[in-house]
Design a protein around this motif. Structure first.
Motif, PDB file in Angstrom:
ATOM      1  N   LEU A 142      -9.847   3.033  -2.399  1.00 16.35           N
ATOM      2  CA  LEU A 142      -8.815   2.444  -1.545  1.00 16.35           C
ATOM      3  C   LEU A 142      -8.895   2.973  -0.118  1.00 16.35           C
ATOM      4  O   LEU A 142      -8.671   2.226   0.838  1.00 16.35           O
ATOM      5  CB  LEU A 142      -7.428   2.691  -2.134  1.00 16.35           C
ATOM      6  CG  LEU A 142      -7.140   1.963  -3.443  1.00 16.35           C
ATOM      7  CD1 LEU A 142      -5.804   2.405  -4.009  1.00 16.35           C
ATOM      8  CD2 LEU A 142      -7.182   0.459  -3.250  1.00 16.35           C
ATOM      9  N   GLU A 143      -9.213   4.253   0.033  1.00 12.46           N
ATOM     10  CA  GLU A 143      -9.358   4.812   1.379  1.00 12.46           C
ATOM     11  C   GLU A 143     -10.517   4.168   2.119  1.00 12.46           C
ATOM     12  O   GLU A 143     -10.419   3.869   3.306  1.00 12.46           O
ATOM     13  CB  GLU A 143      -9.563   6.328   1.310  1.00 12.46           C
ATOM     14  CG  GLU A 143      -8.277   7.095   1.239  1.00 12.46           C
ATOM     15  CD  GLU A 143      -8.498   8.593   1.398  1.00 12.46           C
ATOM     16  OE1 GLU A 143      -9.511   9.006   1.990  1.00 12.46           O
ATOM     17  OE2 GLU A 143      -7.645   9.340   0.909  1.00 12.46           O
ATOM     18  N   GLU A 176       0.581   3.993  -2.991  1.00  8.99           N
ATOM     19  CA  GLU A 176       0.190   5.389  -2.786  1.00  8.99           C
ATOM     20  C   GLU A 176       1.209   6.332  -3.427  1.00  8.99           C
ATOM     21  O   GLU A 176       0.844   7.307  -4.069  1.00  8.99           O
ATOM     22  CB  GLU A 176       0.049   5.690  -1.302  1.00  8.99           C
ATOM     23  CG  GLU A 176      -0.424   7.095  -1.034  1.00  8.99           C
ATOM     24  CD  GLU A 176      -0.618   7.390   0.440  1.00  8.99           C
ATOM     25  OE1 GLU A 176      -0.634   8.585   0.775  1.00  8.99           O
ATOM     26  OE2 GLU A 176      -0.746   6.455   1.240  1.00  8.99           O
ATOM     27  N   HIS A 211      -9.472   0.557   3.146  1.00  6.41           N
ATOM     28  CA  HIS A 211      -8.132   0.465   3.734  1.00  6.41           C
ATOM     29  C   HIS A 211      -8.046  -0.728   4.680  1.00  6.41           C
ATOM     30  O   HIS A 211      -8.910  -0.972   5.477  1.00  6.41           O
ATOM     31  CB  HIS A 211      -7.792   1.750   4.486  1.00  6.41           C
ATOM     32  CG  HIS A 211      -6.397   1.777   5.021  1.00  6.41           C
ATOM     33  ND1 HIS A 211      -5.308   1.877   4.199  1.00  6.41           N
ATOM     34  CD2 HIS A 211      -5.932   1.700   6.285  1.00  6.41           C
ATOM     35  CE1 HIS A 211      -4.215   1.852   4.944  1.00  6.41           C
ATOM     36  NE2 HIS A 211      -4.567   1.756   6.207  1.00  6.41           N
ATOM     37  N   GLY A 212      -6.996  -1.496   4.542  1.00  3.67           N
ATOM     38  CA  GLY A 212      -6.788  -2.639   5.423  1.00  3.67           C
ATOM     39  C   GLY A 212      -7.359  -3.938   4.899  1.00  3.67           C
ATOM     40  O   GLY A 212      -7.138  -4.997   5.481  1.00  3.67           O
ATOM     41  N   ALA A 233       0.812  -1.219   0.000  1.00  4.19           N
ATOM     42  CA  ALA A 233       0.000   0.000   0.000  1.00  4.19           C
ATOM     43  C   ALA A 233       0.848   1.272   0.000  1.00  4.19           C
ATOM     44  O   ALA A 233       0.498   2.246  -0.661  1.00  4.19           O
ATOM     45  CB  ALA A 233      -0.944  -0.007   1.192  1.00  4.19           C
ATOM     46  N   THR A 270      -6.797  -5.058   1.697  1.00  3.54           N
ATOM     47  CA  THR A 270      -6.059  -5.558   0.543  1.00  3.54           C
ATOM     48  C   THR A 270      -5.318  -6.830   0.929  1.00  3.54           C
ATOM     49  O   THR A 270      -4.893  -6.999   2.070  1.00  3.54           O
ATOM     50  CB  THR A 270      -5.048  -4.520   0.016  1.00  3.54           C
ATOM     51  OG1 THR A 270      -4.171  -4.156   1.063  1.00  3.54           O
ATOM     52  CG2 THR A 270      -5.765  -3.300  -0.516  1.00  3.54           C
TER      53      THR A 270
END
Length: 90
Positions: free
Chosen positions: A79-80, A41, A83-84, A37, A86
């Motif tokens: 993605l936000e 980013e 989050h966590g 991640a 993936t």
């Protein structure tokens, strides 16, 4: 991202931009595949920066860059919100 593949470069600047964007997208895919991640980013921030600083020679190329910038913003938001969650597919 199919948008990058379909970019219609007409000038040397646009050709360079397309190649750079293809490189960024390939690296971004690797980051997602390996659930990295932090690197994803970093890579994702390079793409809209390039979309915004390049002065397109043709209107069609400019619209494609705008669309890529917009879609990447949608990806950031997705993605936000996830989050966590993936996973490492590699």
């Amino acid at each position: 991202m199919h948008i990058v593949r379909g970019l219609p470069p007409r000038s040397e600047t646009e050709q360079y931009t397309k190649k750079a964007l293809q490189n960024y997208v390939n690296k971004l895919r690797w980051c997602f595949w390996h659930a990295n991640a932090a690197k994803a980013e970093q890579r994702m921030r390079q793409i809209p920066l390039l979309c915004r600083i390049v002065v397109p020679q043709t209107p069609r190329f400019g619209r494609s860059l705008e669309q890529l910038d917009y879609r990447l913003g949608e990806l950031f938001a997705y993605l936000e919100s996830n989050h966590g969650s993936t996973i490492d597919c590699g």
